[in-house]
Design an enzyme around this catalytic site. Structure first.
Site, PDB file in Angstrom:
ATOM      1  N   HIS A 192       1.712  -1.439  -1.658  1.00 36.77           N
ATOM      2  CA  HIS A 192       2.930  -1.783  -1.441  1.00 36.77           C
ATOM      3  C   HIS A 192       3.608  -1.001  -2.382  1.00 36.77           C
ATOM      4  O   HIS A 192       2.905  -2.140  -4.107  1.00 36.77           O
ATOM      5  CB  HIS A 192       2.640  -3.309  -1.509  1.00 36.77           C
ATOM      6  N   CYS A 247      -0.910  -8.614  -0.970  1.00 37.12           N
ATOM      7  CA  CYS A 247      -0.113  -9.019  -2.705  1.00 37.12           C
ATOM      8  C   CYS A 247      -0.332 -10.509  -2.993  1.00 37.12           C
ATOM      9  O   CYS A 247      -0.280 -10.076  -4.329  1.00 37.12           O
ATOM     10  CB  CYS A 247       1.631  -8.618  -2.060  1.00 37.12           C
ATOM     11  N   CYS A 249       2.954 -10.583   1.091  1.00 37.20           N
ATOM     12  CA  CYS A 249       2.508 -11.040   2.329  1.00 37.20           C
ATOM     13  C   CYS A 249       1.153 -11.276   1.663  1.00 37.20           C
ATOM     14  O   CYS A 249       0.558 -10.938   0.725  1.00 37.20           O
ATOM     15  CB  CYS A 249       2.082  -8.718   2.911  1.00 37.20           C
ATOM     16  N   GLU A 299       4.687  -4.299  -4.850  1.00 37.82           N
ATOM     17  CA  GLU A 299       4.112  -5.331  -5.642  1.00 37.82           C
ATOM     18  C   GLU A 299       2.521  -4.361  -6.026  1.00 37.82           C
ATOM     19  O   GLU A 299       2.465  -4.903  -6.845  1.00 37.82           O
ATOM     20  CB  GLU A 299       3.117  -6.876  -4.832  1.00 37.82           C
TER      21      GLU A 299
END
Length: 155
Positions: free
Chosen positions: A54, A87, A84, A56
């Site tokens: 992801h 993260c 999410c 992040e």
């Protein structure tokens, strides 16, 4: 004069657009410390065959390398979509001081949309959260991306 949240979010939006151009869900993230970007990331789970790739996570990893520390105190993470749970956990473990995000995520958001990990008093680190910065631009990127995927290539 320090850059504003909107200015920094513009940098994250550019990374989100880049992710979309690679066929990834358009999410971008940057880590800022002392007025400088120390980490950048765009979504790349498809390209890397990695469910943890992801935006992040990529930005946190780069910031850790740049700063030479797995803890990132005094840093702000800007991301175009509400993080999410994975993260959010990484943000907390990195000791990010402040999180700024654009669009809310009603399906997997862990900053209040589905759950609020940052509001959990039993956790030992509490990141300050600022919501809805460049939310319309962030949401528009996602809407356009998924609309294009539903309709397929133009004939």
């Amino acid at each position: 004069m320090p850059a504003s949240d909107e200015t920094w979010m513009g940098e994250a939006l550019a990374l989100a657009r880049d992710a979309a151009s690679r066929g990834e869900v358009p999410v971008g993230a940057i880590v800022v410390r002392d007025g400088a970007i120390v980490g950048r990331g765009g979504n790349a789970p498809i390209a890397h065959n990695d469910p943890t790739a992801h935006a992040e996570i990529a930005a946190l990893r780069e910031a850790g390398r740049v700063l030479g520390n797995y803890r990132l105190p005094g840093c702000t993470l800007y991301v175009t979509l509400e993080p999410c749970a994975m993260c959010a956990g990484a943000i907390m473990h990195a000791r990010i001081a402040r999180l700024v995000f654009g669009a809310s995520d009603p399906k997997t958001g862990a900053c209040g949309s589905v759950v609020n990990l940052f509001g959990e008093p039993r956790l030992n680190h509490h990141t300050e959260v600022t919501r809805n910065v460049a939310a319309d631009a962030s949401a528009a990127l996602l809407t356009q991306f998924f609309a294009a995927r539903r309709t397929g290539p133009a004939s």
